[in-house]
Design an enzyme around this catalytic site. Structure first.
Site, PDB file in Angstrom:
ATOM      1  N   ARG A 103       5.986  -2.096   0.060  1.00 20.95           N
ATOM      2  CA  ARG A 103       4.544  -2.287  -0.022  1.00 20.95           C
ATOM      3  C   ARG A 103       4.012  -1.510  -1.214  1.00 20.95           C
ATOM      4  O   ARG A 103       4.198  -0.293  -1.285  1.00 20.95           O
ATOM      5  CB  ARG A 103       3.928  -1.774   1.282  1.00 20.95           C
ATOM      6  CG  ARG A 103       2.461  -1.976   1.388  1.00 20.95           C
ATOM      7  CD  ARG A 103       1.978  -1.512   2.728  1.00 20.95           C
ATOM      8  NE  ARG A 103       1.762  -0.080   2.800  1.00 20.95           N
ATOM      9  CZ  ARG A 103       1.099   0.524   3.770  1.00 20.95           C
ATOM     10  NH1 ARG A 103       0.639  -0.184   4.789  1.00 20.95           N
ATOM     11  NH2 ARG A 103       0.923   1.814   3.771  1.00 20.95           N
ATOM     12  N   THR A 107      -2.070  -1.736  -4.066  1.00 26.54           N
ATOM     13  CA  THR A 107      -2.645  -3.047  -3.712  1.00 26.54           C
ATOM     14  C   THR A 107      -2.367  -3.413  -2.252  1.00 26.54           C
ATOM     15  O   THR A 107      -2.977  -4.344  -1.730  1.00 26.54           O
ATOM     16  CB  THR A 107      -2.021  -4.143  -4.588  1.00 26.54           C
ATOM     17  OG1 THR A 107      -0.613  -4.202  -4.287  1.00 26.54           O
ATOM     18  CG2 THR A 107      -2.220  -3.852  -6.070  1.00 26.54           C
ATOM     19  N   ASP A 199       6.035   7.869   7.293  1.00 24.36           N
ATOM     20  CA  ASP A 199       6.775   6.844   6.538  1.00 24.36           C
ATOM     21  C   ASP A 199       8.172   6.678   7.128  1.00 24.36           C
ATOM     22  O   ASP A 199       9.012   7.580   7.049  1.00 24.36           O
ATOM     23  CB  ASP A 199       6.870   7.243   5.061  1.00 24.36           C
ATOM     24  CG  ASP A 199       7.448   6.108   4.224  1.00 24.36           C
ATOM     25  OD1 ASP A 199       6.742   5.639   3.311  1.00 24.36           O
ATOM     26  OD2 ASP A 199       8.602   5.704   4.486  1.00 24.36           O
ATOM     27  N   ASP A 202      11.157   7.053   4.533  1.00 27.09           N
ATOM     28  CA  ASP A 202      11.394   8.438   4.111  1.00 27.09           C
ATOM     29  C   ASP A 202      11.970   9.269   5.254  1.00 27.09           C
ATOM     30  O   ASP A 202      12.851  10.107   5.049  1.00 27.09           O
ATOM     31  CB  ASP A 202      10.087   9.070   3.622  1.00 27.09           C
ATOM     32  CG  ASP A 202       9.647   8.520   2.276  1.00 27.09           C
ATOM     33  OD1 ASP A 202      10.513   8.103   1.496  1.00 27.09           O
ATOM     34  OD2 ASP A 202       8.434   8.502   2.015  1.00 27.09           O
TER      35      ASP A 202
HETATM   36  O1  PRP Z   1       2.651  -3.936   7.189  1.00 22.23           O
HETATM   37  P1  PRP Z   1       2.667  -3.399   5.802  1.00 22.23           P
HETATM   38  O2  PRP Z   1       1.313  -2.868   5.383  1.00 22.23           O
HETATM   39  O3  PRP Z   1       3.234  -4.370   4.807  1.00 22.23           O
HETATM   40  O4  PRP Z   1       3.559  -2.092   5.786  1.00 22.23           O
HETATM   41  C1  PRP Z   1       4.765  -2.026   6.463  1.00 22.23           C
HETATM   42  C2  PRP Z   1       5.906  -1.856   5.493  1.00 22.23           C
HETATM   43  O5  PRP Z   1       5.877  -0.525   4.949  1.00 22.23           O
HETATM   44  C3  PRP Z   1       7.142   0.090   5.177  1.00 22.23           C
HETATM   45  O6  PRP Z   1       8.020  -0.157   4.129  1.00 22.23           O
HETATM   46  P2  PRP Z   1       7.835   0.563   2.713  1.00 22.23           P
HETATM   47  O7  PRP Z   1       6.916  -0.216   1.837  1.00 22.23           O
HETATM   48  O8  PRP Z   1       7.462   1.993   2.928  1.00 22.23           O
HETATM   49  O9  PRP Z   1       9.265   0.458   2.072  1.00 22.23           O
HETATM   50  P3  PRP Z   1      10.584   1.276   2.455  1.00 22.23           P
HETATM   51  O10 PRP Z   1      11.085   0.711   3.725  1.00 22.23           O
HETATM   52  O11 PRP Z   1      11.479   1.020   1.307  1.00 22.23           O
HETATM   53  O12 PRP Z   1      10.207   2.727   2.583  1.00 22.23           O
HETATM   54  C4  PRP Z   1       7.610  -0.574   6.448  1.00 22.23           C
HETATM   55  O13 PRP Z   1       8.969  -0.400   6.678  1.00 22.23           O
HETATM   56  C5  PRP Z   1       7.194  -2.005   6.261  1.00 22.23           C
HETATM   57  O14 PRP Z   1       8.133  -2.777   5.527  1.00 22.23           O
HETATM   58  O1  URA Z   2       2.459   3.979   8.847  1.00 22.72           O
HETATM   59  C1  URA Z   2       3.185   3.390   8.031  1.00 22.72           C
HETATM   60  C2  URA Z   2       2.726   2.303   7.264  1.00 22.72           C
HETATM   61  C3  URA Z   2       3.589   1.696   6.394  1.00 22.72           C
HETATM   62  N1  URA Z   2       4.863   2.152   6.287  1.00 22.72           N
HETATM   63  C4  URA Z   2       5.313   3.197   7.020  1.00 22.72           C
HETATM   64  O2  URA Z   2       6.469   3.574   6.899  1.00 22.72           O
HETATM   65  N2  URA Z   2       4.457   3.793   7.864  1.00 22.72           N
HETATM   66 MG    MG Z   3       8.627   3.454   3.164  1.00 20.34          MG
END
Ligand code: PRP
Ligand code: URA
Ligand code: MG
Length: 214
Positions: A103, A107, A199, A202
């Site tokens: 994400r 944006t 997160d 992370d």
């Molecule tokens: O519903 P949304 O607003 O789209 O957010 C959710 C997304 O955010 C997180 O991924 P992230 O973008 O942190 O990527 P990552 O798994 O690589 O940390 C999570 O694992 C989802 O994929």
């Molecule tokens: O709360 C949140 C939202 C997006 N992605 C995450 O990992 N946690």
């Molecule tokens: Mg993430």
């Protein structure tokens, strides 16, 4: 309207409580993600069709049942990877399709960077796994990719969802049921799930957050 199934299983609740805790370190966090995925995966697959087979036991034939579907597990990288481990334990014969998107925190749009889908997909049902359903942008995009690839039936399994993400899925993907461990209060002003767990990527992989979570 998507069907939303929030688990009422006490073991799911207990494991979610441990997962949320700010002091939970990556090794325990990963173990919890894996076992929560297995528990929720069991709930999400309860209605899969079966076909009858005859199995020969040492004493004779037994009327038995096996899955009728070709099942796929689709982790959304990177945070979905830990959930895939739990689902693979439940469904060792499943195909695993990886979809990479993150994400964009400015944006809030899903940014695609990888997908590894077979040229001739055989799946009849795909279980999309991503721990967090926040705005819903990532889940909706993943479902669009899978539908375009010809997968006829999708289910989403998440550990924690925000009402906003559920509403977005209901509007864009009303035919995709959502299985979750918990539905939380809301999104923060930077679109993190509150109270959530922070997160999920992370916290699983021990990386440093590159943004503020509240
Ligand atoms: O519903 P949304 O607003 O789209 O957010 C959710 C997304 O955010 C997180 O991924 P992230 O973008 O942190 O990527 P990552 O798994 O690589 O940390 C999570 O694992 C989802 O994929
Ligand atoms: O709360 C949140 C939202 C997006 N992605 C995450 O990992 N946690
Ligand atoms: Mg993430």
């Amino acid at each position: 309207m998507s069907s939303v199934y929030a688990s009422s299983h006490p073991i799911v609740h207990q494991k979610l409580a441990a997962l949320r805790g700010v002091a939970t370190r990556p090794p325990e966090f990963r173990a919890l993600v894996r076992s929560l995925a297995l528990l929720l995966g069991q709930e999400a697959t309860a209605d899969l069709p079966t076909r009858e087979v005859s199995v020969r036991t040492p004493l004779g034939p037994a009327r038995s049942f096996v899955l009728a579907d070709v099942v796929g597990i689709v982790p959304v990288l990177r945070a979905g990877l830990g959930m895939a481990d739990g689902l693979i334990e439940l469904l060792p014969e499943a195909e695993v399709w990886h979809i990479g998107l993150y994400r964009d925190e400015a944006t809030l749009r899903p940014m695609e960077y990888y997908n590894k889908l077979p040229a001739r997909p055989r799946l009849t049902v795909a279980l999309v796994v991503d721990p967090m359903l926040a705005t819903g942008g990532s889940a909706v995009r993943t479902c669009e990719i899978l539908k375009a690839a010809g997968v006829p039936r999708l289910k989403l399994i998440s550990l924690i969802a925000a009402p906003e993400g559920i509403a977005r899925m209901a509007q864009a993907m009303p035919d995709v049921p959502i299985h979750v461990g918990a539905v939380d209060d809301r999104l923060t002003d930077v679109a993190f799930i509150y109270p959530g767990l922070g997160d999920a990527g992370d916290r699983q992989f021990g990386t440093t957050p590159d943004r503020h979570e509240s």
